[in-house]
Design an enzyme around this catalytic site. Structure first.
Site, short mmCIF file in Angstrom:
data_model
loop_
_atom_site.label_atom_id
_atom_site.label_comp_id
_atom_site.label_asym_id
_atom_site.label_seq_id
_atom_site.Cartn_x
_atom_site.Cartn_y
_atom_site.Cartn_z
N ASP A 33 0.85 -1.19 0.00
CA ASP A 33 0.00 0.00 0.00
C ASP A 33 0.89 1.24 0.00
O ASP A 33 2.00 1.20 0.53
CB ASP A 33 -0.93 0.01 1.21
CG ASP A 33 -2.19 0.83 0.96
OD1 ASP A 33 -3.27 0.23 0.77
OD2 ASP A 33 -2.09 2.07 0.93
N LYS A 215 -18.94 -6.81 -14.95
CA LYS A 215 -19.02 -6.12 -13.66
C LYS A 215 -19.87 -4.84 -13.78
O LYS A 215 -20.73 -4.56 -12.95
CB LYS A 215 -17.60 -5.78 -13.19
CG LYS A 215 -17.50 -4.73 -12.13
CD LYS A 215 -17.87 -5.29 -10.78
CE LYS A 215 -17.97 -4.18 -9.75
NZ LYS A 215 -17.91 -4.62 -8.41
N GLY A 266 -26.74 5.17 -3.14
CA GLY A 266 -25.41 5.58 -2.70
C GLY A 266 -24.44 4.43 -2.71
O GLY A 266 -24.64 3.40 -3.36
N CYS A 269 -20.40 1.68 -5.30
CA CYS A 269 -20.46 0.78 -6.46
C CYS A 269 -21.57 1.18 -7.42
O CYS A 269 -21.32 1.61 -8.53
CB CYS A 269 -20.70 -0.65 -5.97
SG CYS A 269 -19.54 -1.12 -4.69
N LYS A 326 -26.81 2.40 3.16
CA LYS A 326 -27.82 1.33 3.15
C LYS A 326 -27.91 0.73 4.54
O LYS A 326 -27.09 1.05 5.41
CB LYS A 326 -27.50 0.29 2.09
CG LYS A 326 -26.26 -0.53 2.33
CD LYS A 326 -26.17 -1.56 1.22
CE LYS A 326 -25.21 -2.66 1.55
NZ LYS A 326 -25.22 -3.73 0.58
N ARG A 333 -20.27 6.50 2.35
CA ARG A 333 -19.83 7.01 1.05
C ARG A 333 -21.03 7.23 0.12
O ARG A 333 -21.87 6.37 -0.04
CB ARG A 333 -18.84 6.04 0.40
CG ARG A 333 -17.49 6.09 1.11
CD ARG A 333 -16.51 5.13 0.48
NE ARG A 333 -16.92 3.75 0.62
CZ ARG A 333 -16.22 2.73 0.14
NH1 ARG A 333 -15.12 2.94 -0.52
NH2 ARG A 333 -16.64 1.50 0.31
N1 SAJ Z 1 -31.19 0.65 -3.01
C1 SAJ Z 1 -32.47 1.15 -3.26
N2 SAJ Z 1 -33.46 0.28 -3.55
C2 SAJ Z 1 -33.25 -1.07 -3.62
C3 SAJ Z 1 -31.96 -1.58 -3.38
C4 SAJ Z 1 -30.94 -0.69 -3.08
O1 SAJ Z 1 -32.71 2.37 -3.20
O2 SAJ Z 1 -34.22 -1.80 -3.89
C5 SAJ Z 1 -30.09 1.57 -2.71
C6 SAJ Z 1 -29.44 1.31 -1.35
O3 SAJ Z 1 -30.14 1.95 -0.32
C7 SAJ Z 1 -28.04 1.86 -1.57
C8 SAJ Z 1 -27.76 1.57 -3.05
O4 SAJ Z 1 -29.03 1.34 -3.62
O5 SAJ Z 1 -28.02 3.27 -1.35
C9 SAJ Z 1 -26.81 0.42 -3.34
O6 SAJ Z 1 -27.01 -0.67 -2.46
P1 SAJ Z 1 -26.94 -2.22 -2.89
O7 SAJ Z 1 -27.21 -3.06 -1.73
O8 SAJ Z 1 -27.82 -2.42 -4.07
O9 SAJ Z 1 -25.46 -2.42 -3.46
P2 SAJ Z 1 -23.94 -2.27 -2.92
O10 SAJ Z 1 -23.43 -1.00 -3.54
O11 SAJ Z 1 -23.76 -2.47 -1.48
O12 SAJ Z 1 -23.25 -3.55 -3.62
C10 SAJ Z 1 -23.32 -3.76 -5.03
C11 SAJ Z 1 -23.62 -5.23 -5.29
N3 SAJ Z 1 -24.01 -5.41 -6.68
C12 SAJ Z 1 -25.13 -6.02 -7.03
O13 SAJ Z 1 -25.92 -6.50 -6.25
C13 SAJ Z 1 -25.39 -6.13 -8.50
C14 SAJ Z 1 -22.42 -6.08 -4.93
O14 SAJ Z 1 -22.62 -7.43 -5.30
C15 SAJ Z 1 -21.17 -5.55 -5.67
O15 SAJ Z 1 -20.02 -6.28 -5.31
C16 SAJ Z 1 -20.95 -4.13 -5.25
O16 SAJ Z 1 -22.11 -3.36 -5.63
C17 SAJ Z 1 -19.69 -3.64 -5.94
O17 SAJ Z 1 -18.61 -3.67 -5.32
O18 SAJ Z 1 -19.74 -3.31 -7.12
#
Ligand code: SAJ
Length: 434
Positions: A33, A215, A266, A269, A326, A333
């Site tokens: 790092d 991805k 948010g 990803c 979430k 972030r």
């Molecule tokens: N959210 C909504 N409505 C929903 C689901 C989520 O408003 O029905 C919002 C959440 O509150 C949050 C955002 O979307 O602010 C993203 O949350 P998330 O749980 O959908 O995703 P991340 O960012 O924690 O993780 C995602 C995952 N990708 C997918 O499910 C396709 C994870 O598998 C990936 O590894 C990660 O992105 C990444 O590193 O890219």
């Protein structure tokens, strides 16, 4: 291909669990790092990020003697690059009057450059950082070939995205399906031999650009699905419909699965990755950028709902429950919840936020240490994140802690009948029949 020793560049959310897992599976691992604070913390056996099980994994890896921490890469059989790919804050692209964000690839570039002096014939290099399509071919190959060695001939080169969910990284790293894209099929096979050391999920082999796109497609698909849910929530408010009820019924159809609306999208990803596609081909990504704009504007709709509930916001005391991006994580972030708090403050509201997973909160937001403190003198309570402990609150609990009976629920976390029966007035996002 056989591996005894690897170098992992970037010891963050992905690199550190990956380095630790390889070390506990018998490889000698040099974790690299560029941040001296990170190096000092890890050398003491402590961690600088919060992820369940990571501290124990690091301790186990250090205990085997297989994991060492270094400020630069050393000769090894394989190199894994897992550094951040954020955005520029001050640079944007533009297509037909629409601005789009630009990926900052400087960390990937300098990590790749750092490998050149120690790259040897027969090595494997793998990029894991989420990147715009063609990064492996167009950015990495020219840098690595400065070593005088040829990609796919003298050394192998592959792209393998991390796809793990924060909060479950150590388990998903091992169990999830893994995609490995090589610049040649030999490169992809070398990548498969490396990850097969610990991956129990299916390993799928393809070319490097396909793996990059896979991805981005996964997270873009999810972003667009949430954008349509958010747009449905706006339409439902206008037409006197409960969006949550309508989405639930529509999703009973065997070929329909609509995600949930909320105050925005948010995290590091889903709110980020679609821009990598837009940046690479803005002329072809109109749906993707429109969805991004829908989700980015959703905090304004959340603000309007609070205004609808309470009227003029100026001088009004608001308790904001949750700041994380979430539920049940401490990650703030790109959090839409924090954005809603900022918007409320800009309208003159006096906001006290309570984020149980990050008591210190964020600069510019007044954070308190307990739920009681947040709601004690509130005129209105706004639920921004459906942390389990907020969902579990009962009208009786809250009535004891706060004088207000005015609630705004951005997550459909609270049962309206139950709260209304207890004398609360509940406004829900996406519901036009309050
Ligand atoms: N959210 C909504 N409505 C929903 C689901 C989520 O408003 O029905 C919002 C959440 O509150 C949050 C955002 O979307 O602010 C993203 O949350 P998330 O749980 O959908 O995703 P991340 O960012 O924690 O993780 C995602 C995952 N990708 C997918 O499910 C396709 C994870 O598998 C990936 O590894 C990660 O992105 C990444 O590193 O890219």
């Amino acid at each position: 291909m056989k591996f005894n020793k690897i170098c992992v560049l970037g010891l963050g959310y992905i690199g550190l669990p990956t380095a630790s897992t390889f070390a506990t599976h018998g490889l000698r691992v040099v974790g690299v790092d560029v941040n001296p604070l990170v190096l000092a913390t890890l050398r003491k056996g402590e961690i600088h990020i919060h992820e369940p099980g990571l501290h124990a994994a690091l301790e186990a890896a250090l205990k085997t003697g297989n994991l060492t921490i270094n400020e630069s890469p050393v000769e090894a059989d394989a190199f894994i690059i897992a550094v951040p790919t954020p955005f520029y804050n001050d640079k944007f692209g533009e297509h037909k009057d629409q601005k789009y964000k630009l990926a900052d690839m400087r960390a990937v570039t300098s990590a790749t450059q750092a490998i050149v002096p120690v790259l040897r014939k027969g090595n494997l290099v793998v990029l894991e950082s989420t990147s715009p399509p063609r990064t492996t071919i167009d950015l990495l190959i020219p840098i690595l070939e400065k070593s005088g060695l040829k990609a796919g001939v003298d050394f192998q080169l592959a792209y393998s995205p991390e796809r793990v969910l924060p909060g479950q990284i150590l388990r998903e790293l091992i169990e999830n399906a893994r995609v490995i894209g090589g610049v040649t099929s030999e490169s992809a096979e070398a990548g498969r031999d490396l990850y097969a050391i610990f991956v129990k999920g299916q390993i799928v082999i393809t070319d490097a650009t396909t793996a990059e796109m896979v991805k981005l497609m996964e997270n873009t698909y999810r972003d667009i699905n949430i954008a349509i849910a958010n747009e449905f929530s706006r339409l439902a408010e206008r037409f006197g419909v409960d969006a949550w009820e309508a989405i639930k019924i529509a999703s009973l159809h065997p070929r329909v699965k609509i995600l949930n609306p909320g105050p925005g999208v948010g995290g590091h990803c889903i709110s980020v990755d679609p821009w990598f596609l837009v940046e690479s081909a803005p002329d072809l990504s109109t749906l993707i950028s429109a969805a991004r704009r829908v989700n980015d504007s959703q905090p304004h709709f959340a603000l309007e709902l609070v205004r609808k509930a309470i009227g003029d916001l100026h001088g009004r005391k608001i308790a904001a429950l949750g700041l994380a991006f979430k539920p049940d994580v401490d990650d703030l972030r790109e959090s839409p919840a924090a954005e809603v708090v900022h918007l409320l403050q800009e309208e003159g509201a006096i906001v006290k936020a309570f984020e149980p997973f990050r008591l210190e909160g964020l600069p510019g937001i007044t954070c308190v240490n307990t739920l009681e403190e947040a709601v004690r003198d509130a005129d209105c309570i706004v639920l921004l994140v459906h942390h389990a402990q907020f969902v579990a609150l009962s009208p009786k609990d809250l009535a004891k802690k706060s004088p207000t009976r005015l609630l705004v629920d951005m997550r459909n976390a609270w049962n309206p009948a139950q709260w209304q029966a207890a004398g609360f007035k509940l406004f829900r996002l996406g519901v036009g029949k309050n």
